[in-house]
Design a protein around this motif. Structure first.
Motif, PDB file in Angstrom:
ATOM      1  N   ALA A  89       0.566  -3.389  -8.618  1.00  0.00           N
ATOM      2  CA  ALA A  89      -0.336  -3.562  -7.483  1.00  0.00           C
ATOM      3  C   ALA A  89      -0.444  -2.274  -6.680  1.00  0.00           C
ATOM      4  CB  ALA A  89       0.150  -4.714  -6.594  1.00  0.00           C
TER       5      ALA A  89
ATOM      6  N   GLU B 275      -3.690  -0.452  -5.370  1.00  0.00           N
ATOM      7  CA  GLU B 275      -3.942  -0.780  -3.973  1.00  0.00           C
ATOM      8  C   GLU B 275      -4.616   0.381  -3.258  1.00  0.00           C
ATOM      9  OE1 GLU B 275      -3.300  -3.921  -2.338  1.00  0.00           O
ATOM     10  OE2 GLU B 275      -4.718  -2.793  -1.110  1.00  0.00           O
TER      11      GLU B 275
ATOM     12  N   VAL C  97      -1.303  -2.486   3.064  1.00  0.00           N
ATOM     13  CA  VAL C  97      -0.660  -3.146   1.924  1.00  0.00           C
ATOM     14  C   VAL C  97       0.192  -2.146   1.164  1.00  0.00           C
ATOM     15  CG1 VAL C  97      -1.064  -4.550  -0.122  1.00  0.00           C
ATOM     16  CG2 VAL C  97      -2.671  -4.676   1.802  1.00  0.00           C
ATOM     17  N   GLN C  98      -0.332  -0.913   1.024  1.00  0.00           N
ATOM     18  CA  GLN C  98       0.416   0.140   0.313  1.00  0.00           C
ATOM     19  C   GLN C  98       1.761   0.359   0.993  1.00  0.00           C
ATOM     20  OE1 GLN C  98      -2.734   3.124   0.502  1.00  0.00           O
ATOM     21  NE2 GLN C  98      -2.752   3.249  -1.752  1.00  0.00           N
TER      22      GLN C  98
ATOM     23  N   ARG D 274      -3.336 -10.307   0.731  1.00  0.00           N
ATOM     24  CA  ARG D 274      -2.462  -9.429  -0.052  1.00  0.00           C
ATOM     25  C   ARG D 274      -1.189  -9.115   0.737  1.00  0.00           C
ATOM     26  NH1 ARG D 274      -7.418  -6.656  -1.177  1.00  0.00           N
ATOM     27  NH2 ARG D 274      -6.712  -4.749  -0.140  1.00  0.00           N
TER      28      ARG D 274
END
Lengths: 210, 305
Positions: free
Chosen positions: B230, B234, B239-240, B207
């Motif tokens: 996303a 998430e 990733v956030q 990701r």
């Protein structure tokens, strides 16, 4: 040992009308054969005149078949023509022609060993046409006929040596070269051959007397 | 000399080839030995009888006739040239008469023949001009075909990428992500694939790679919407944070409510909340260095208006 005795025919002490010509010129034989090899085929005629009778005698003594012997002489000269390119410069023509003759004779005996025709020379004396006529069976003629029959009965190996040495008058060196063995071996064989001939000769004489 | 040795010498003695001293010894022995005497005389007698044998009867005239007939045949064969050789020599003579004999003339003749050959070839072997048009037609058709094939190959490449994303191992999926970054202008399908990977891939690393792959293409609506979608789902802070920074970078103003909610959510990671707060600040202050970045017609910048 004289060199001449190796390269020349021994001149027989006993005059023999149909043995090799006494005046054989070996060089001339050689030159003739070289010419034949080079393509002068007709020159072989001279060699034929010199050698066909001795060869015929050789074959007749060996095979006791006069008619077949003529064919064998013809075969020898045919082979000379066919294999003339194999004649060597250093080779002696008389040695070469007897070499061919022996091979031709060997082929002849091999062929007859396979066929059922009476090929055994020991049977030869029973053939009536070779028997001397009754009116000549006296004195020397009788002796000669006896000897002829005795020779016919001697084993092939011994007969060959006797014919070559005593009738064709080749010397022992030449015979040794022809038979591919030593001179000593030829002499031993010649001695034994004479002994066998004598035994056979007296045996036949005894048979005749009986 | 004993008896055996004497008898061994008989043949040589008979021939007269025995050495003189051996002959003398042999004679001396013979004189005193009756056995050897008998043997010697027997040998002499049988030899004499044998040599007295008249030579065989004369061969018949047939032998001579046959021999000379054979000789003539062979001589003729040797003399006659084979018909093949004869024909060949005739051919040779014919061409010899036909062709020049001096080398200079032969050379000149060869040159002339070559020149004539080249001229004839040039004159008669050029392709007819009418053949040009069909060739062009064929060319066009071929080019069309090539274009079709290229399209097919491209489609196939995308399909392969998609299937890779769905099936391969984590590391291979990351590799595919990074490979899409090299594409100058990936088509919509590839971008969709990457966006769905960002939304659905179980691996945090995949990701993250997807976010990175989308960085260069964040000006496209589908990418921005994908990033927003996303971000709502998430859960991994890394990733956030990456998504928030990217959205802030490209000034996606639609993300502001989301950023606000994240920054206030007590349950989210502290780093994510800080990042969301920074993103909000970025979105609220218009960038003086890059005013043109808001020219995107699909995202009219409210700050400008």
């Amino acid at each position: 040992m004289f060199l001449a005795s190796v390269t020349e025919f021994r001149v027989s002490s006993v005059a023999s009308p149909v043995s090799l010509p006494v005046t054989v010129d070996a060089d001339s034989d050689h030159e003739l054969m070289i010419a034949v090899r080079a393509g002068e085929i007709r020159r072989l005629g001279e060699l034929f005149e010199r050698y066909h009778k001795p060869l015929y005698g050789f074959f007749v003594r060996l095979t006791n078949q006069p008619s077949a012997s003529e064919d064998l002489v013809q075969i020898v000269f045919y082979r000379i023509l066919k294999y003339r390119h194999t004649y060597r410069d250093e080779g002696k023509f008389s040695a070469w022609i007897y070499h061919l003759a022996r091979k031709v004779a060997a082929d002849h005996f091999r062929k007859h060993a396979r066929t059922p025709t009476p090929a055994d020379p020991t049977d030869f004396h029973d053939q009536p046409d070779q028997d001397p006529a009754p009116d000549t069976q006296a004195g020397t003629a009788d002796d000669l006929a006896l000897m002829r029959r005795a020779l016919a009965r001697v084993s092939h190996e011994h007969r060959e040596v006797l014919v070559l040495a005593r009738l064709q008058h080749l010397n022992h060196q030449e015979i040794a070269r022809l038979l591919d063995c030593s001179v000593g071996a030829v002499k031993v064989r010649a001695h034994r051959a004479l002994k066998e001939l004598r035994e056979v000769y007296f045996k036949i004489r005894k048979e005749q007397a009986a | 000399m004993n008896c055996q040795r004497v008898q061994d010498h008989f043949i040589d003695y008979q021939d007269g080839t025995l050495a003189a001293e051996d002959s003398a010894a042999l004679r001396a022995h013979l004189a005193s030995c009756p056995t050897c005497q008998r043997e010697w005389s027997a040998l002499q007698e049988i030899t004499r009888k044998l040599e007295a044998l008249p030579a065989a009867e004369e061969p018949s005239p047939r032998l001579r006739e046959q021999f000379y007939a054979m000789l003539e045949t062979h001589q003729r064969e040797a003399d006659s040239v084979s018909p093949f050789a004869l024909a060949r020599s005739r051919l040779d003579r014919f061409f010899a008469a036909l062709l020049p004999s001096t080398p200079a003339l032969q050379f000149a003749g060869a040159l002339a023949a070559l020149a004539v050959g080249v001229f004839t070839g040039a004159r008669y072997l050029t392709p007819p001009p009418s053949a040009a048009a069909p060739v062009a037609v064929v060319d066009q058709a071929a080019q069309q075909k090539i274009a079709d094939l290229e399209a097919q190959v491209k489609d196939m490449g995308s399909l392969v990428a998609a299937s890779l994303l769905q099936q391969k191992s984590t590391s291979e999926r990351i590799t595919t992500m990074l490979a899409t970054m090299d594409l100058k202008s990936p088509d919509r399908r590839v971008l969709t694939d990457v966006v769905s990977a960002l939304a659905l891939d179980p691996s945090v690393n995949v990701r993250l790679a997807a976010v990175e792959a989308l960085t260069d293409h964040a000006d496209q609506a589908v990418v921005r919407q994908g990033l927003l979608a996303a971000l709502t789902r998430e859960t991994a802070p890394l990733v956030q944070v990456a998504i928030i920074e990217l959205l802030a970078d490209v000034r996606e103003f639609d993300a502001a409510p989301l950023f606000e909610r994240l920054s206030r959510d007590e349950a989210t990671d502290q780093n994510v909340r800080d990042s969301a707060r920074r993103g909000l600040a970025v979105l609220r202050t218009p960038s003086p260095t890059d005013p043109l970045k808001n020219n995107n017609p699909s995202n009219p910048a409210p700050a400008v208006s």
